[in-house]
Motif scaffolding. Sequence first.
Motif, PDB file in Angstrom:
ATOM      1  N   VAL A  49       0.762  -1.371   0.184  1.00  0.00           N
ATOM      2  CA  VAL A  49       0.143   0.313   0.265  1.00  0.00           C
ATOM      3  C   VAL A  49       0.962   1.024   0.442  1.00  0.00           C
ATOM      4  CG1 VAL A  49      -1.831   1.487   0.682  1.00  0.00           C
ATOM      5  CG2 VAL A  49      -1.776  -1.554   1.425  1.00  0.00           C
ATOM      6  N   ARG A  50       1.066   2.335  -1.107  1.00  0.00           N
ATOM      7  CA  ARG A  50       1.694   3.728  -0.685  1.00  0.00           C
ATOM      8  C   ARG A  50       0.453   4.306  -1.852  1.00  0.00           C
ATOM      9  NH1 ARG A  50       6.570   0.809  -2.819  1.00  0.00           N
ATOM     10  NH2 ARG A  50       7.425  -0.212  -1.266  1.00  0.00           N
ATOM     11  N   ALA A  51       0.993   5.465  -0.591  1.00  0.00           N
ATOM     12  CA  ALA A  51       0.115   7.080  -0.826  1.00  0.00           C
ATOM     13  C   ALA A  51      -1.879   6.736  -1.155  1.00  0.00           C
ATOM     14  CB  ALA A  51       0.734   7.479  -2.402  1.00  0.00           C
ATOM     15  N   GLY A  52      -2.000   5.393  -0.286  1.00  0.00           N
ATOM     16  CA  GLY A  52      -3.942   5.485  -0.488  1.00  0.00           C
ATOM     17  C   GLY A  52      -3.729   4.086  -1.463  1.00  0.00           C
ATOM     18  N   TYR A  53      -3.290   3.298  -1.944  1.00  0.00           N
ATOM     19  CA  TYR A  53      -2.855   3.070  -3.933  1.00  0.00           C
ATOM     20  C   TYR A  53      -2.628   1.304  -2.854  1.00  0.00           C
ATOM     21  CZ  TYR A  53      -4.712   6.796  -6.349  1.00  0.00           C
ATOM     22  OH  TYR A  53      -5.297   8.053  -6.747  1.00  0.00           O
ATOM     23  N   GLU A  54      -3.467   0.142  -3.323  1.00  0.00           N
ATOM     24  CA  GLU A  54      -3.258  -0.484  -2.701  1.00  0.00           C
ATOM     25  C   GLU A  54      -2.308  -1.437  -4.217  1.00  0.00           C
ATOM     26  OE1 GLU A  54      -4.225  -5.209  -0.881  1.00  0.00           O
ATOM     27  OE2 GLU A  54      -5.524  -4.066  -2.520  1.00  0.00           O
ATOM     28  N   LEU A  68      -1.004  -7.726 -12.941  1.00  0.00           N
ATOM     29  CA  LEU A  68      -0.224  -6.140 -12.183  1.00  0.00           C
ATOM     30  C   LEU A  68      -1.730  -5.611 -11.985  1.00  0.00           C
ATOM     31  CD1 LEU A  68       1.725  -4.882 -10.641  1.00  0.00           C
ATOM     32  CD2 LEU A  68       1.691  -3.289 -12.633  1.00  0.00           C
ATOM     33  N   ARG A  69      -2.221  -5.547 -10.296  1.00  0.00           N
ATOM     34  CA  ARG A  69      -3.623  -4.327 -10.359  1.00  0.00           C
ATOM     35  C   ARG A  69      -3.381  -3.610  -9.358  1.00  0.00           C
ATOM     36  NH1 ARG A  69      -7.344  -9.332  -8.184  1.00  0.00           N
ATOM     37  NH2 ARG A  69      -8.692  -7.494  -7.963  1.00  0.00           N
ATOM     38  N   LEU A  70      -3.942  -2.612  -9.422  1.00  0.00           N
ATOM     39  CA  LEU A  70      -3.794  -1.273  -8.586  1.00  0.00           C
ATOM     40  C   LEU A  70      -4.914  -1.025  -8.292  1.00  0.00           C
ATOM     41  CD1 LEU A  70      -1.978   1.305  -7.908  1.00  0.00           C
ATOM     42  CD2 LEU A  70      -3.478   2.593  -9.527  1.00  0.00           C
ATOM     43  N   ARG A  71      -5.238  -0.337  -6.981  1.00  0.00           N
ATOM     44  CA  ARG A  71      -6.611  -0.178  -6.369  1.00  0.00           C
ATOM     45  C   ARG A  71      -6.797   0.925  -5.491  1.00  0.00           C
ATOM     46  NH1 ARG A  71      -6.259  -5.906  -4.293  1.00  0.00           N
ATOM     47  NH2 ARG A  71      -7.865  -7.113  -5.638  1.00  0.00           N
ATOM     48  N   ALA A  72      -7.990   1.514  -5.627  1.00  0.00           N
ATOM     49  CA  ALA A  72      -7.796   3.439  -4.236  1.00  0.00           C
ATOM     50  C   ALA A  72      -7.791   2.843  -2.333  1.00  0.00           C
ATOM     51  CB  ALA A  72      -9.207   3.365  -4.703  1.00  0.00           C
ATOM     52  N   ALA A  73      -7.951   1.359  -2.395  1.00  0.00           N
ATOM     53  CA  ALA A  73      -7.976   0.829  -1.252  1.00  0.00           C
ATOM     54  C   ALA A  73      -7.993  -0.036  -1.008  1.00  0.00           C
ATOM     55  CB  ALA A  73      -9.082   0.979  -0.123  1.00  0.00           C
ATOM     56  N   ALA A  74      -7.642  -0.921   0.320  1.00  0.00           N
ATOM     57  CA  ALA A  74      -7.634  -2.152  -0.029  1.00  0.00           C
ATOM     58  C   ALA A  74      -8.358  -2.826   0.131  1.00  0.00           C
ATOM     59  CB  ALA A  74      -6.864  -2.909   1.570  1.00  0.00           C
ATOM     60  N   ASP A  78     -11.032  -3.091  -8.582  1.00  0.00           N
ATOM     61  CA  ASP A  78      -9.181  -2.465  -9.988  1.00  0.00           C
ATOM     62  C   ASP A  78     -10.285  -1.195 -10.333  1.00  0.00           C
ATOM     63  OD1 ASP A  78      -8.812  -4.786  -8.490  1.00  0.00           O
ATOM     64  OD2 ASP A  78      -9.616  -5.707 -10.507  1.00  0.00           O
ATOM     65  N   LEU A  79      -8.809  -0.486 -10.308  1.00  0.00           N
ATOM     66  CA  LEU A  79      -8.848   0.631 -10.971  1.00  0.00           C
ATOM     67  C   LEU A  79      -8.233   0.687 -12.121  1.00  0.00           C
ATOM     68  CD1 LEU A  79      -7.262   3.685  -8.520  1.00  0.00           C
ATOM     69  CD2 LEU A  79      -9.764   3.210  -9.481  1.00  0.00           C
ATOM     70  N   VAL A  80      -7.172  -0.753 -12.368  1.00  0.00           N
ATOM     71  CA  VAL A  80      -6.287  -1.225 -13.010  1.00  0.00           C
ATOM     72  C   VAL A  80      -6.167  -2.122 -13.314  1.00  0.00           C
ATOM     73  CG1 VAL A  80      -3.954  -0.710 -14.586  1.00  0.00           C
ATOM     74  CG2 VAL A  80      -5.014   1.420 -13.479  1.00  0.00           C
ATOM     75  N   ARG A  81      -6.066  -3.066 -13.880  1.00  0.00           N
ATOM     76  CA  ARG A  81      -6.081  -4.546 -13.943  1.00  0.00           C
ATOM     77  C   ARG A  81      -5.003  -5.126 -15.341  1.00  0.00           C
ATOM     78  NH1 ARG A  81      -8.791  -9.970 -12.175  1.00  0.00           N
ATOM     79  NH2 ARG A  81      -7.590 -11.418 -13.497  1.00  0.00           N
ATOM     80  N   LEU A  82      -3.408  -5.597 -15.295  1.00  0.00           N
ATOM     81  CA  LEU A  82      -3.289  -5.754 -16.542  1.00  0.00           C
ATOM     82  C   LEU A  82      -2.730  -7.110 -16.454  1.00  0.00           C
ATOM     83  CD1 LEU A  82      -0.609  -3.321 -16.934  1.00  0.00           C
ATOM     84  CD2 LEU A  82      -2.882  -3.199 -17.959  1.00  0.00           C
ATOM     85  N   ASP A  83      -3.581  -8.085 -17.221  1.00  0.00           N
ATOM     86  CA  ASP A  83      -2.695  -9.527 -17.497  1.00  0.00           C
ATOM     87  C   ASP A  83      -2.119  -9.588 -18.683  1.00  0.00           C
ATOM     88  OD1 ASP A  83      -4.757 -10.472 -15.180  1.00  0.00           O
ATOM     89  OD2 ASP A  83      -6.585 -10.311 -16.186  1.00  0.00           O
ATOM     90  N   LEU A  84      -0.619 -10.152 -18.025  1.00  0.00           N
ATOM     91  CA  LEU A  84       0.365 -10.044 -19.135  1.00  0.00           C
ATOM     92  C   LEU A  84       0.404 -11.548 -19.598  1.00  0.00           C
ATOM     93  CD1 LEU A  84       2.040  -6.954 -18.429  1.00  0.00           C
ATOM     94  CD2 LEU A  84       0.722  -7.243 -19.768  1.00  0.00           C
ATOM     95  N   THR A  85       0.599 -12.445 -20.608  1.00  0.00           N
ATOM     96  CA  THR A  85       1.779 -13.156 -21.554  1.00  0.00           C
ATOM     97  C   THR A  85       2.121 -12.636 -21.766  1.00  0.00           C
ATOM     98  OG1 THR A  85      -0.356 -13.659 -22.714  1.00  0.00           O
ATOM     99  CG2 THR A  85      -1.016 -14.378 -20.395  1.00  0.00           C
TER     100      THR A  85
END
Length: 117
Positions: A49-54, A68-74, A78-85
């Motif tokens: 958790v950094r600067a209020g983002y998980e 990779l996932r980014l959320r505004a709170a735990a 999801d604000l961003v979700r990248l599924d990379l292969t």
Amino acid sequence: MEPIPSYDDLVWLFEGEPTYPDAADERPADSRHGWRSPWPYMSVTFRAVRAGYEIELDIEPAYEQVRLRLRAAAGGPDLVRLDLTGVCTGGLDRAHGHELLRVDFPTMHRLPRCGCG
């Protein structure tokens, strides 16, 4: 992935041991060389958790997969979700006082041909 991200670099970046989604319970490992398969032949999840983002990183180096996932709170949406292969390399770059998690993909001349013309 070759080279694979350094396990120790990821622990340093996320400031803690990962959890193991394949385990019966998702408690952090007592040791990375315990009963679980050695790095990189396992699936691990790092969270911070950094600067209020998980920030959550799921990585399976042997299968060249990264999520990779980014959320505004735990536990929030999801604000961003990248599924990379097909991730061929990865690592941590430390430059100019910042940390950058890097994933690389094959260059165009290394991509397999689709056989369609």
